[in-house]
Design a protein around this motif. Structure first.
Motif, PDB file in Angstrom:
ATOM      1  N   MET A 284       0.817  -1.212   0.000  1.00 26.34           N
ATOM      2  CA  MET A 284       0.000   0.000   0.000  1.00 26.34           C
ATOM      3  C   MET A 284       0.851   1.263   0.000  1.00 26.34           C
ATOM      4  SD  MET A 284      -2.993  -1.228  -0.180  1.00 26.34           S
ATOM      5  CE  MET A 284      -3.941   0.281   0.083  1.00 26.34           C
ATOM      6  N   LYS A 285       1.912   1.286   0.787  1.00 23.19           N
ATOM      7  CA  LYS A 285       2.778   2.459   0.836  1.00 23.19           C
ATOM      8  C   LYS A 285       3.517   2.670  -0.487  1.00 23.19           C
ATOM      9  CE  LYS A 285       3.592   2.770   5.814  1.00 23.19           C
ATOM     10  NZ  LYS A 285       4.585   2.663   6.914  1.00 23.19           N
ATOM     11  N   THR A 286       3.920   1.590  -1.115  1.00 23.06           N
ATOM     12  CA  THR A 286       4.621   1.707  -2.397  1.00 23.06           C
ATOM     13  C   THR A 286       3.708   2.313  -3.445  1.00 23.06           C
ATOM     14  OG1 THR A 286       6.017  -0.212  -1.891  1.00 23.06           O
ATOM     15  CG2 THR A 286       5.825   0.432  -4.202  1.00 23.06           C
ATOM     16  N   VAL A 287       2.469   1.833  -3.528  1.00 23.27           N
ATOM     17  CA  VAL A 287       1.513   2.357  -4.501  1.00 23.27           C
ATOM     18  C   VAL A 287       1.152   3.797  -4.174  1.00 23.27           C
ATOM     19  CG1 VAL A 287      -0.811   2.098  -5.436  1.00 23.27           C
ATOM     20  CG2 VAL A 287       0.590   0.069  -5.030  1.00 23.27           C
ATOM     21  N   ARG A 288       0.943   4.109  -2.897  1.00 28.44           N
ATOM     22  CA  ARG A 288       0.557   5.459  -2.486  1.00 28.44           C
ATOM     23  C   ARG A 288       1.686   6.478  -2.732  1.00 28.44           C
ATOM     24  NH1 ARG A 288      -1.148   4.231   2.106  1.00 28.44           N
ATOM     25  NH2 ARG A 288       0.685   4.665   3.372  1.00 28.44           N
ATOM     26  N   ASN A 289       2.912   6.110  -2.425  1.00 26.20           N
ATOM     27  CA  ASN A 289       4.026   7.047  -2.539  1.00 26.20           C
ATOM     28  C   ASN A 289       4.607   7.140  -3.943  1.00 26.20           C
ATOM     29  OD1 ASN A 289       3.880   7.602   0.218  1.00 26.20           O
ATOM     30  ND2 ASN A 289       5.327   5.973   0.748  1.00 26.20           N
ATOM     31  N   GLU A 290       4.555   6.035  -4.710  1.00 30.27           N
ATOM     32  CA  GLU A 290       5.261   6.007  -5.994  1.00 30.27           C
ATOM     33  C   GLU A 290       4.380   5.619  -7.178  1.00 30.27           C
ATOM     34  OE1 GLU A 290       9.058   3.802  -5.530  1.00 30.27           O
ATOM     35  OE2 GLU A 290       8.537   3.760  -3.391  1.00 30.27           O
ATOM     36  N   GLY A 291       3.129   5.245  -6.920  1.00 28.69           N
ATOM     37  CA  GLY A 291       2.242   4.858  -7.999  1.00 28.69           C
ATOM     38  C   GLY A 291       2.233   3.354  -8.232  1.00 28.69           C
ATOM     39  N   PHE A 292       1.185   2.892  -8.942  1.00 28.97           N
ATOM     40  CA  PHE A 292       1.004   1.453  -9.167  1.00 28.97           C
ATOM     41  C   PHE A 292       2.184   0.824  -9.902  1.00 28.97           C
ATOM     42  CE2 PHE A 292      -0.299  -1.966 -12.063  1.00 28.97           C
ATOM     43  CZ  PHE A 292      -0.761  -2.902 -11.152  1.00 28.97           C
ATOM     44  N   TRP A 293       2.712   1.519 -10.904  1.00 25.21           N
ATOM     45  CA  TRP A 293       3.749   0.920 -11.728  1.00 25.21           C
ATOM     46  C   TRP A 293       5.072   0.776 -10.997  1.00 25.21           C
ATOM     47  CZ3 TRP A 293       1.986  -1.805 -15.402  1.00 25.21           C
ATOM     48  CH2 TRP A 293       0.822  -1.424 -16.084  1.00 25.21           C
ATOM     49  N   ALA A 294       5.165   1.350  -9.784  1.00 27.32           N
ATOM     50  CA  ALA A 294       6.359   1.101  -8.971  1.00 27.32           C
ATOM     51  C   ALA A 294       6.463  -0.379  -8.612  1.00 27.32           C
ATOM     52  CB  ALA A 294       6.317   1.945  -7.703  1.00 27.32           C
ATOM     53  N   LEU A 295       5.324  -1.083  -8.613  1.00 30.06           N
ATOM     54  CA  LEU A 295       5.338  -2.525  -8.343  1.00 30.06           C
ATOM     55  C   LEU A 295       6.030  -3.307  -9.449  1.00 30.06           C
ATOM     56  CD1 LEU A 295       1.696  -3.005  -6.990  1.00 30.06           C
ATOM     57  CD2 LEU A 295       3.814  -2.911  -5.660  1.00 30.06           C
ATOM     58  N   TYR A 296       6.185  -2.668 -10.605  1.00 32.37           N
ATOM     59  CA  TYR A 296       6.861  -3.331 -11.719  1.00 32.37           C
ATOM     60  C   TYR A 296       8.238  -2.745 -11.968  1.00 32.37           C
ATOM     61  CZ  TYR A 296       3.002  -6.355 -12.908  1.00 32.37           C
ATOM     62  OH  TYR A 296       2.062  -7.344 -12.864  1.00 32.37           O
ATOM     63  N   LYS A 297       8.802  -2.084 -10.942  1.00 27.28           N
ATOM     64  CA  LYS A 297      10.198  -1.657 -11.046  1.00 27.28           C
ATOM     65  C   LYS A 297      11.077  -2.888 -11.202  1.00 27.28           C
ATOM     66  CE  LYS A 297      10.526   2.771  -8.635  1.00 27.28           C
ATOM     67  NZ  LYS A 297      11.141   3.473  -7.486  1.00 27.28           N
ATOM     68  N   GLY A 298      11.957  -2.841 -12.153  1.00 29.83           N
ATOM     69  CA  GLY A 298      12.828  -3.988 -12.370  1.00 29.83           C
ATOM     70  C   GLY A 298      12.203  -5.082 -13.193  1.00 29.83           C
ATOM     71  N   PHE A 299      11.022  -4.814 -13.843  1.00 24.55           N
ATOM     72  CA  PHE A 299      10.382  -5.878 -14.617  1.00 24.55           C
ATOM     73  C   PHE A 299      11.254  -6.319 -15.788  1.00 24.55           C
ATOM     74  CE2 PHE A 299       7.909  -7.083 -18.376  1.00 24.55           C
ATOM     75  CZ  PHE A 299       7.308  -8.242 -17.905  1.00 24.55           C
ATOM     76  N   VAL A 300      11.829  -5.346 -16.506  1.00 30.02           N
ATOM     77  CA  VAL A 300      12.644  -5.694 -17.680  1.00 30.02           C
ATOM     78  C   VAL A 300      13.848  -6.541 -17.291  1.00 30.02           C
ATOM     79  CG1 VAL A 300      14.055  -4.785 -19.557  1.00 30.02           C
ATOM     80  CG2 VAL A 300      11.838  -3.746 -19.061  1.00 30.02           C
ATOM     81  N   PRO A 301      14.677  -6.112 -16.295  1.00 31.75           N
ATOM     82  CA  PRO A 301      15.768  -6.998 -15.916  1.00 31.75           C
ATOM     83  C   PRO A 301      15.289  -8.309 -15.311  1.00 31.75           C
ATOM     84  CG  PRO A 301      15.647  -5.113 -14.439  1.00 31.75           C
ATOM     85  CD  PRO A 301      14.756  -4.821 -15.597  1.00 31.75           C
ATOM     86  N   CYS A 302      14.123  -8.269 -14.639  1.00 33.52           N
ATOM     87  CA  CYS A 302      13.567  -9.517 -14.097  1.00 33.52           C
ATOM     88  C   CYS A 302      13.214 -10.476 -15.229  1.00 33.52           C
ATOM     89  CB  CYS A 302      12.333  -9.205 -13.255  1.00 33.52           C
ATOM     90  SG  CYS A 302      11.627 -10.649 -12.421  1.00 33.52           S
TER      91      CYS A 302
END
Length: 329
Positions: A284-302
């Motif tokens: 919840m804090k990640t989405v609130r502070n940085e937006g939904f797409w912050a959950l996909y940080k590192g998707f490309v290297p992943c």
């Protein structure tokens, strides 16, 4: 072609000529060793992408620099990787690889052996050799969660070691210098409970990644061989592993971000996190502070890591099983 094992079980040679298995070739302990060898090979080849992915997921996180302001030293896969090499050295791309290998000695060996046991004894087999997808899904999630729970302490040490290079570059005092020191400090600070810090988001993530990787590979491979008429060859393994890498990255990246942040946060004397109460709070804090797409940080290297990792692992695993006389996966 069919051969009979020492136990009297008929083994179908699905690719070329496979020598008759030795008495131990189809035993659980021998398959465990083979899966650990294949996982170690894949981990050593693709580990720099895992470290880069972890750095991308941590950057922008509030609270880690002491003043509550998020800093973003790098943006994107290439710039992050180049920055690590320029500022910390080439070998730092493999920082934390030792506990990563230790993790796979537990995680990959357990999940592969358990899944094969569950599949062969509990799944329903259709006349064409395929099995119900829902059974594969349940089996993949179950064995992935169990294997990751057992391997969680090694994963915690790996994540903390991956961030040490960044801390030193920022002028912060190092927390740890080696995997053994990390283990001792974590245990001294939080006991056994501290070794399993962040284990639940880790278990959830690995359950879904295992669903994307192991279940997808097994199901897609059998579909290609049954419906498309492909042989059990390199091309079949490559196509199946490409599908498993993409689906695994899509399912696992959000949970991977949460897992990494929960594991990397500072803790009090009772091993309780200072930034997040639990994985849901982190989400919840990640989405609130940085937006939904912050959950996909590192998707490309992943994705770029899981694709080569799956390809390396499955090609290595299938070939060494073949070379040792073990029946095809």
């Amino acid at each position: 072609m069919e051969t009979k094992s020492a136990s009297g079980r008929m083994v179908v040679a699905q690719r070329g000529v496979i020598p008759p298995p030795k008495h131990y070739a189809d035993s659980a302990w021998f398959k465990y060793i083979l899966s650990c060898c294949a996982a170690t090979t894949a981990e050593m080849v693709t580990y720099p992408l895992d470290l880069t992915k972890t750095r991308l997921q941590i950057q922008g996180e509030k609270g880690l620099n002491g003043n509550g302001v998020a800093t973003v030293p790098y943006r994107g896969l290439a710039r992050t990787g180049v920055g690590i090499v320029q500022e910390e050295g080439l070998l730092k791309l493999w920082q934390g690889v030792t506990p990563a290998v230790y993790r796979h000695l537990i995680y990959s060996g357990t999940r592969m052996v358990l899944y094969e046991k569950v599949r062969d004894h509990l799944f329903t087999t259709r006349p064409d050799g395929t099995r119900p997808v829902w059974q594969a899904i349940v089996g993949g999630i179950l064995v992935g969660g169990i294997a990751q729970f057992l391997a969680s302490p090694a994963d915690l040490i790996k994540v903390q070691m991956q961030m040490e290079g960044r801390r030193r570059f920022e002028g912060k005092p190092p927390r740890i210098h080696s995997a053994s020191e990390a283990f001792v400090k974590i245990y001294a600070a939080g006991g056994l409970r501290g070794l399993w810090k962040g284990c639940m988001p880790n278990v959830y993530r690995s359950a879904f990644v295992n669903l994307g990787d192991l279940t997808t590979y097994d199901s897609v491979k059998r579909y290609f061989m049954g419906s498309w008429g492909l042989s059990d060859s390199y091309w079949t393994h490559a196509l199946s592993s490409a599908c498993s890498g993409l689906i695994g990255a899509s399912l696992g990246t959000p949970l991977d971000v949460v897992k990494t942040r929960v594991m990397n946060q500072p803790t009090d004397v009772r091993a309780r996190g200072l930034l997040y109460k639990n994985s849901l709070d982190c989400l919840m804090k990640t989405v609130r502070n940085e937006g939904f797409w912050a959950l996909y940080k590192g998707f490309v290297p992943c994705w770029l890591r899981m694709g080569p990792w799956s390809l390396t692992f499955w090609l290595t695993y299938e070939q060494i099983r073949n070379a040792c006389g073990t029946s095809a996966f």
